[in-house]
Design a protein around this motif. Structure first.
Motif, PDB file in Angstrom:
ATOM      1  N   SER A  13      42.861  52.412  41.853  1.00  0.00           N
ATOM      2  CA  SER A  13      42.239  53.563  41.191  1.00  0.00           C
ATOM      3  C   SER A  13      40.829  53.251  40.690  1.00  0.00           C
ATOM      4  CB  SER A  13      43.121  54.033  40.027  1.00  0.00           C
ATOM      5  OG  SER A  13      43.163  53.053  39.000  1.00  0.00           O
ATOM      6  N   ILE A  14      40.494  51.975  40.593  1.00  0.00           N
ATOM      7  CA  ILE A  14      39.135  51.561  40.217  1.00  0.00           C
ATOM      8  C   ILE A  14      38.281  51.343  41.461  1.00  0.00           C
ATOM      9  CG2 ILE A  14      37.748  49.740  39.142  1.00  0.00           C
ATOM     10  CD1 ILE A  14      40.102  49.269  37.225  1.00  0.00           C
ATOM     11  N   VAL A  15      38.855  50.669  42.444  1.00  0.00           N
ATOM     12  CA  VAL A  15      38.095  50.297  43.645  1.00  0.00           C
ATOM     13  C   VAL A  15      37.741  51.511  44.496  1.00  0.00           C
ATOM     14  CG1 VAL A  15      38.184  49.009  45.826  1.00  0.00           C
ATOM     15  CG2 VAL A  15      39.058  47.975  43.727  1.00  0.00           C
ATOM     16  N   TYR A  16      38.703  52.413  44.717  1.00  0.00           N
ATOM     17  CA  TYR A  16      38.447  53.519  45.645  1.00  0.00           C
ATOM     18  C   TYR A  16      37.351  54.475  45.149  1.00  0.00           C
ATOM     19  CZ  TYR A  16      39.290  57.039  49.202  1.00  0.00           C
ATOM     20  OH  TYR A  16      39.127  57.912  50.243  1.00  0.00           O
ATOM     21  N   PRO A  17      37.332  54.872  43.877  1.00  0.00           N
ATOM     22  CA  PRO A  17      36.204  55.712  43.410  1.00  0.00           C
ATOM     23  C   PRO A  17      34.854  55.009  43.558  1.00  0.00           C
ATOM     24  CG  PRO A  17      38.017  55.856  41.869  1.00  0.00           C
ATOM     25  CD  PRO A  17      38.371  54.768  42.833  1.00  0.00           C
ATOM     26  N   LEU A  18      34.802  53.712  43.273  1.00  0.00           N
ATOM     27  CA  LEU A  18      33.551  52.968  43.456  1.00  0.00           C
ATOM     28  C   LEU A  18      33.137  52.964  44.923  1.00  0.00           C
ATOM     29  CD1 LEU A  18      34.134  49.869  41.122  1.00  0.00           C
ATOM     30  CD2 LEU A  18      32.574  51.784  40.729  1.00  0.00           C
ATOM     31  N   TYR A  19      34.108  52.834  45.798  1.00  0.00           N
ATOM     32  CA  TYR A  19      33.845  52.866  47.244  1.00  0.00           C
ATOM     33  C   TYR A  19      33.271  54.225  47.652  1.00  0.00           C
ATOM     34  CZ  TYR A  19      34.825  52.808  52.265  1.00  0.00           C
ATOM     35  OH  TYR A  19      34.719  52.880  53.637  1.00  0.00           O
ATOM     36  N   LEU A  20      33.856  55.298  47.121  1.00  0.00           N
ATOM     37  CA  LEU A  20      33.388  56.645  47.456  1.00  0.00           C
ATOM     38  C   LEU A  20      31.986  56.908  46.914  1.00  0.00           C
ATOM     39  CD1 LEU A  20      36.587  58.836  46.898  1.00  0.00           C
ATOM     40  CD2 LEU A  20      35.634  58.027  49.052  1.00  0.00           C
ATOM     41  N   LEU A  21      31.698  56.422  45.721  1.00  0.00           N
ATOM     42  CA  LEU A  21      30.389  56.636  45.118  1.00  0.00           C
ATOM     43  C   LEU A  21      29.269  55.921  45.872  1.00  0.00           C
ATOM     44  CD1 LEU A  21      31.320  56.367  41.320  1.00  0.00           C
ATOM     45  CD2 LEU A  21      30.583  58.429  42.545  1.00  0.00           C
ATOM     46  N   SER A  22      29.626  54.906  46.636  1.00  0.00           N
ATOM     47  CA  SER A  22      28.616  54.147  47.386  1.00  0.00           C
ATOM     48  C   SER A  22      28.596  54.523  48.859  1.00  0.00           C
ATOM     49  CB  SER A  22      28.878  52.641  47.226  1.00  0.00           C
ATOM     50  OG  SER A  22      30.182  52.308  47.683  1.00  0.00           O
ATOM     51  N   GLN A  23      29.045  55.743  49.195  1.00  0.00           N
ATOM     52  CA  GLN A  23      29.153  56.195  50.574  1.00  0.00           C
ATOM     53  C   GLN A  23      27.856  56.035  51.365  1.00  0.00           C
ATOM     54  OE1 GLN A  23      31.482  58.174  52.938  1.00  0.00           O
ATOM     55  NE2 GLN A  23      32.596  56.554  51.904  1.00  0.00           N
ATOM     56  N   LYS A  24      26.734  56.263  50.730  1.00  0.00           N
ATOM     57  CA  LYS A  24      25.446  56.249  51.441  1.00  0.00           C
ATOM     58  C   LYS A  24      24.855  54.845  51.579  1.00  0.00           C
ATOM     59  CE  LYS A  24      24.182  60.956  50.050  1.00  0.00           C
ATOM     60  NZ  LYS A  24      23.166  61.789  49.343  1.00  0.00           N
ATOM     61  N   TYR A  25      25.516  53.856  50.989  1.00  0.00           N
ATOM     62  CA  TYR A  25      24.962  52.496  50.983  1.00  0.00           C
ATOM     63  C   TYR A  25      25.999  51.524  51.557  1.00  0.00           C
ATOM     64  CZ  TYR A  25      22.055  55.014  47.666  1.00  0.00           C
ATOM     65  OH  TYR A  25      21.249  55.954  47.057  1.00  0.00           O
ATOM     66  N   LEU A  26      25.895  51.271  52.852  1.00  0.00           N
ATOM     67  CA  LEU A  26      26.893  50.463  53.542  1.00  0.00           C
ATOM     68  C   LEU A  26      26.996  49.055  52.966  1.00  0.00           C
ATOM     69  CD1 LEU A  26      28.928  50.089  55.860  1.00  0.00           C
ATOM     70  CD2 LEU A  26      26.999  49.456  57.333  1.00  0.00           C
ATOM     71  N   LYS A  27      25.863  48.407  52.713  1.00  0.00           N
ATOM     72  CA  LYS A  27      25.897  47.042  52.183  1.00  0.00           C
ATOM     73  C   LYS A  27      26.575  46.994  50.824  1.00  0.00           C
ATOM     74  CE  LYS A  27      21.888  45.126  54.616  1.00  0.00           C
ATOM     75  NZ  LYS A  27      20.546  44.476  54.483  1.00  0.00           N
ATOM     76  N   LEU A  28      26.275  47.995  49.978  1.00  0.00           N
ATOM     77  CA  LEU A  28      26.906  48.053  48.663  1.00  0.00           C
ATOM     78  C   LEU A  28      28.407  48.268  48.799  1.00  0.00           C
ATOM     79  CD1 LEU A  28      26.737  48.106  45.595  1.00  0.00           C
ATOM     80  CD2 LEU A  28      26.168  50.555  45.732  1.00  0.00           C
ATOM     81  N   GLN A  29      28.805  49.136  49.724  1.00  0.00           N
ATOM     82  CA  GLN A  29      30.234  49.363  49.975  1.00  0.00           C
ATOM     83  C   GLN A  29      30.944  48.064  50.348  1.00  0.00           C
ATOM     84  OE1 GLN A  29      30.818  52.391  52.969  1.00  0.00           O
ATOM     85  NE2 GLN A  29      31.664  53.782  51.460  1.00  0.00           N
ATOM     86  N   ASN A  30      30.310  47.327  51.250  1.00  0.00           N
ATOM     87  CA  ASN A  30      30.928  46.083  51.705  1.00  0.00           C
ATOM     88  C   ASN A  30      31.004  45.045  50.589  1.00  0.00           C
ATOM     89  OD1 ASN A  30      31.279  47.207  54.208  1.00  0.00           O
ATOM     90  ND2 ASN A  30      29.611  46.104  55.194  1.00  0.00           N
ATOM     91  N   TRP A  31      29.987  44.997  49.738  1.00  0.00           N
ATOM     92  CA  TRP A  31      30.031  44.079  48.600  1.00  0.00           C
ATOM     93  C   TRP A  31      31.132  44.489  47.619  1.00  0.00           C
ATOM     94  CZ3 TRP A  31      28.516  39.375  47.963  1.00  0.00           C
ATOM     95  CH2 TRP A  31      27.419  38.878  48.676  1.00  0.00           C
ATOM     96  N   ILE A  32      31.312  45.782  47.417  1.00  0.00           N
ATOM     97  CA  ILE A  32      32.382  46.264  46.532  1.00  0.00           C
ATOM     98  C   ILE A  32      33.746  45.856  47.081  1.00  0.00           C
ATOM     99  CG2 ILE A  32      33.588  48.349  45.734  1.00  0.00           C
ATOM    100  CD1 ILE A  32      30.809  49.664  45.474  1.00  0.00           C
ATOM    101  N   LEU A  33      33.929  46.039  48.400  1.00  0.00           N
ATOM    102  CA  LEU A  33      35.199  45.663  49.021  1.00  0.00           C
ATOM    103  C   LEU A  33      35.417  44.156  48.991  1.00  0.00           C
ATOM    104  CD1 LEU A  33      35.336  48.066  52.112  1.00  0.00           C
ATOM    105  CD2 LEU A  33      36.659  48.221  49.988  1.00  0.00           C
ATOM    106  N   LEU A  34      34.338  43.387  49.185  1.00  0.00           N
ATOM    107  CA  LEU A  34      34.460  41.928  49.152  1.00  0.00           C
ATOM    108  C   LEU A  34      34.840  41.447  47.752  1.00  0.00           C
ATOM    109  CD1 LEU A  34      34.199  39.116  50.357  1.00  0.00           C
ATOM    110  CD2 LEU A  34      31.728  39.235  49.944  1.00  0.00           C
ATOM    111  N   ILE A  35      34.168  41.956  46.744  1.00  0.00           N
ATOM    112  CA  ILE A  35      34.483  41.567  45.358  1.00  0.00           C
ATOM    113  C   ILE A  35      35.911  41.982  45.009  1.00  0.00           C
ATOM    114  CG2 ILE A  35      33.912  41.983  42.924  1.00  0.00           C
ATOM    115  CD1 ILE A  35      30.969  42.295  43.864  1.00  0.00           C
TER     116      ILE A  35
END
Length: 208
Positions: A13-35
């Motif tokens: 519930s924390i990770v998925y909203p952060l993932y959605l908020l970074s939709q336009k920034y692929l590198k940021l999305q990948n860093w969020i998923l990696l962390i």
């Protein structure tokens, strides 16, 4: 952290909203998923993260070197280095005590009473999955099936991606890595399909 737990529900519930908020920034999305994947894996024992990133770093470097090598001998050299590192890590943690015990019994059978030190450590979770996945990556580069990624984050995410890190399946680089490296626009049909798979899997794991 296991998938059918309240802790994982909070985590998701924390990770998925952060993932959605970074939709336009692929590198940021990948860093969020990696962390997020590191937090997920490190929740068992953060020290195993160090071990996993030793393997990741070695394979990331060897993958680039294999691709850049003009000679077959050079490609084989870096493939061998990668395989030796991965197999040593896997063999040491998974089979060290087994071989030590077998050697003791063999020596006792021959009349030699020696006692060796055993490795008193919990087997790192998912070590077989991420080791063989890393090996499939360098083999794929060696066979020219995939290109070596120049993004450490993308490769680390390929290995550590939490949905398959501790329970599989072992993903091939040519299947998963392109998805990590490409934009992933949200489609409502995919969202519904994902929810269906999650809840059906949860039902099977808990009820069945």
């Amino acid at each position: 952290m296991v998938f059918n737990s309240f802790v994982f529900l909070i985590f998701l519930s924390i990770v998925y909203p952060l993932y959605l908020l970074s939709q336009k920034y692929l590198k940021l999305q990948n860093w969020i998923l990696l962390i997020a994947s590191c937090v997920f894996y490190g929740s068992w024992d953060w020290r195993f993260l160090i071990l996993m990133f030793v393997s990741i770093t070695a394979d990331f470097i060897c993958g680039i070197k294999i691709e850049e090598s003009d000679s077959l001998a050079g490609r084989k050299l870096f493939l061998t280095i990668s395989l030796l590192i991965n197999l040593f890590i896997l063999g040491f943690f998974k089979y060290f005590n087994f071989f030590t015990s077998s050697l003791e019994h063999f020596l006792e059978w021959g009349g030699i009473g020696l006692h060796f030190r055993y490795l008193h450590v919990i087997l790192p979770i998912g070590i077989s999955f991420y080791t063989f996945e890393a090996m499939s990556y360098v083999f794929g580069i060696y066979k020219r099936e995939v290109k070596a990624t120049r993004s450490f984050c993308d490769y680390a995410l390929f290995v550590t991606y939490f949905p398959h890190l501790v329970a599989g399946p072992i993903m091939r680089a040519k299947d998963l890595l392109p998805q990590i490296e490409s934009p992933r626009p949200l489609k409502i049909a995919n969202f519904y399909e994902g929810c269906h798979l999650i809840f059906w899997g949860l039902f099977q794991k808990v009820a069945v």
